[in-house]
Design a protein around this motif. Structure first.
Motif, short mmCIF file in Angstrom:
data_model
loop_
_atom_site.label_atom_id
_atom_site.label_comp_id
_atom_site.label_asym_id
_atom_site.label_seq_id
_atom_site.Cartn_x
_atom_site.Cartn_y
_atom_site.Cartn_z
N ALA A 153 20.60 41.09 -12.73
CA ALA A 153 20.29 40.63 -14.08
C ALA A 153 19.86 39.17 -14.11
O ALA A 153 19.03 38.78 -14.92
N ARG B 43 16.24 39.05 -13.62
CA ARG B 43 15.43 39.95 -14.41
C ARG B 43 14.68 39.23 -15.53
O ARG B 43 13.59 39.59 -15.91
N ASN C 240 12.03 43.47 -16.07
CA ASN C 240 12.60 44.39 -15.10
C ASN C 240 11.67 44.46 -13.89
O ASN C 240 10.45 44.46 -14.04
N HIS D 195 19.11 49.94 -14.55
CA HIS D 195 19.46 48.78 -15.38
C HIS D 195 18.36 48.42 -16.37
O HIS D 195 18.14 47.24 -16.67
N GLU E 277 19.38 46.35 -19.84
CA GLU E 277 19.92 44.99 -19.92
C GLU E 277 18.95 44.07 -20.65
O GLU E 277 19.34 43.28 -21.48
N ASN E 278 17.69 44.18 -20.29
CA ASN E 278 16.66 43.33 -20.91
C ASN E 278 15.45 44.23 -21.14
O ASN E 278 14.48 44.19 -20.40
N LYS F 256 28.03 47.79 -22.18
CA LYS F 256 28.05 46.37 -21.82
C LYS F 256 27.18 45.62 -22.83
O LYS F 256 25.98 45.37 -22.59
N HIS G 293 27.16 42.59 -23.91
CA HIS G 293 26.71 41.22 -23.69
C HIS G 293 25.25 41.21 -23.26
O HIS G 293 24.58 40.18 -23.36
N TRP G 294 24.74 42.36 -22.77
CA TRP G 294 23.32 42.48 -22.44
C TRP G 294 22.52 42.94 -23.66
O TRP G 294 21.48 42.37 -23.99
#
Length: 327
Positions: free
Chosen positions: A176, A179, A186, A209, A212-213, A236, A238-239
């Motif tokens: 991350a 990223r 990604n 993943h 996450e972004n 999760k 926080h992402w």
């Protein structure tokens, strides 16, 4: 005939059932060499088998039937332990061969050629891993920077070549921290470019993943090239908020991309388990599926995401042993 290779033997794809596509059941990040790792950050360590049996049991109680365990050699994978967890929980467990980020690479990687690394991976898929007859059913590549280079490139090429020899699917990891320095958020495009150059069918590749972004345009581009996109850090927040994840998935389903989506939570720490007040392995089934239903995602689409897609990507398209279990 296609088979899914689990730690207890080969099964038919239709036996897999509701599947968490990217989880950890037994891992130890302390084995990695990370001198600059922040002391206050909880490392990824899961070593209490009794606790994991209990926590994975919640997933089974919620309707889960299979977990794809993506820890690889170099930071604590033990297929003998995974076999015990599978037997005690009644869950199918798919183990993974491959390589994680550079700090977690086994020492032998430093002086090994791509061909030697590929041979090691083929042996884990076809013969056995960790001194056990249990075999891996998935391959993994990882990157820790904003580009694929050095030892990580050699490992990624080895994964591609092992895939060509075994038929096992490939899953990918992108750290991350890097990223956010990559166009589209990604490293999936870089992975697909390298795999394509190695002759890999991109329909056998999972880009991990992705939640996450998330960049919706890039996700669509990855799937247009044939790859699977994995929302595997669900819970999760926080992402990314789960509500945002649900919106994105509903949007991708509406655009016809449902056949290229996978779901999971990537549990790696005690603090993420229910015993510690965390969301646990069953979070997708207990909490995230209702969010999808609130957005109009019907049972047929959920079946696609949780059952059909995993059975398709994790099955190995070549003749392997007729005997389905080696216990």
């Amino acid at each position: 005939m296609r088979r899914v290779r689990t730690v207890l033997g080969d099964i038919l794809p239709e036996e897999l059932g509701v599947t968490a596509a990217h989880e950890h059941l037994y891992c130890d990040q302390r084995l990695c060499s990370e001198p600059d790792f922040p002391r206050k950050v909880e490392k990824m360590v899961l070593l209490d088998t009794d606790l994991i049996v209990q926590e994975a049991g919640y997933f089974h109680e919620a309707g889960g039937r299979a977990i794809v365990e993506v820890t690889v050699h170099g930071w604590g994978r033990d297929v003998k332990v995974l076999s015990e967890i599978s037997r005690r929980t009644g869950l199918h467990v798919v183990a993974t061969s491959g390589f994680y980020v550079e700090d977690c690479l086994p020492a032998f990687v430093r002086d090994s050629s791509v061909e030697a690394l590929a041979a090691f991976l083929v042996s884990e898929v076809m013969v056995g891993a960790d001194g056990s007859p249990s075999r891996a059913g998935l391959l993994k590549a990882a990157v820790s920077r904003a580009r694929i280079e050095g030892a990580e490139e050699r490992c990624t090429r080895a994964v591609a070549r092992a895939h060509l020899q075994t038929g096992a699917a490939i899953t990918t990891h992108t750290s991350a921290s890097s990223r956010f320095q990559i166009d589209g958020g990604n490293a999936g495009t870089m992975f697909l470019d390298l795999f394509e150059a190695e002759g890999v069918d991109l329909g056998r590749v999972i880009i991990g993943h992705c939640d996450e972004n998330a960049d919706l345009r890039q996700l669509a581009n990855l799937m247009d090239r044939g790859a699977y996109v994995q929302f595997d850090v669900i819970g999760k927040e926080h992402w990314l908020l789960d509500t945002t994840r649900a919106d994105l998935i509903a949007g991708l389903l509406d655009r016809g991309y449902g056949h290229r989506l996978l779901l999971s939570t990537d549990r790696t720490r005690i603090s993420e388990l229910r015993i510690s007040g965390g969301k646990g392995y069953d979070h997708v089934l207990r909490k995230f599926v209702p969010l999808l239903k609130d957005r109009g995602v019907d049972d047929a689409a959920l079946e696609l995401l949780l059952v059909t897609n995993p059975a398709t990507i994790f099955s190995m398209p070549f003749p392997i042993q007729e005997e389905t279990h080696h216990e």
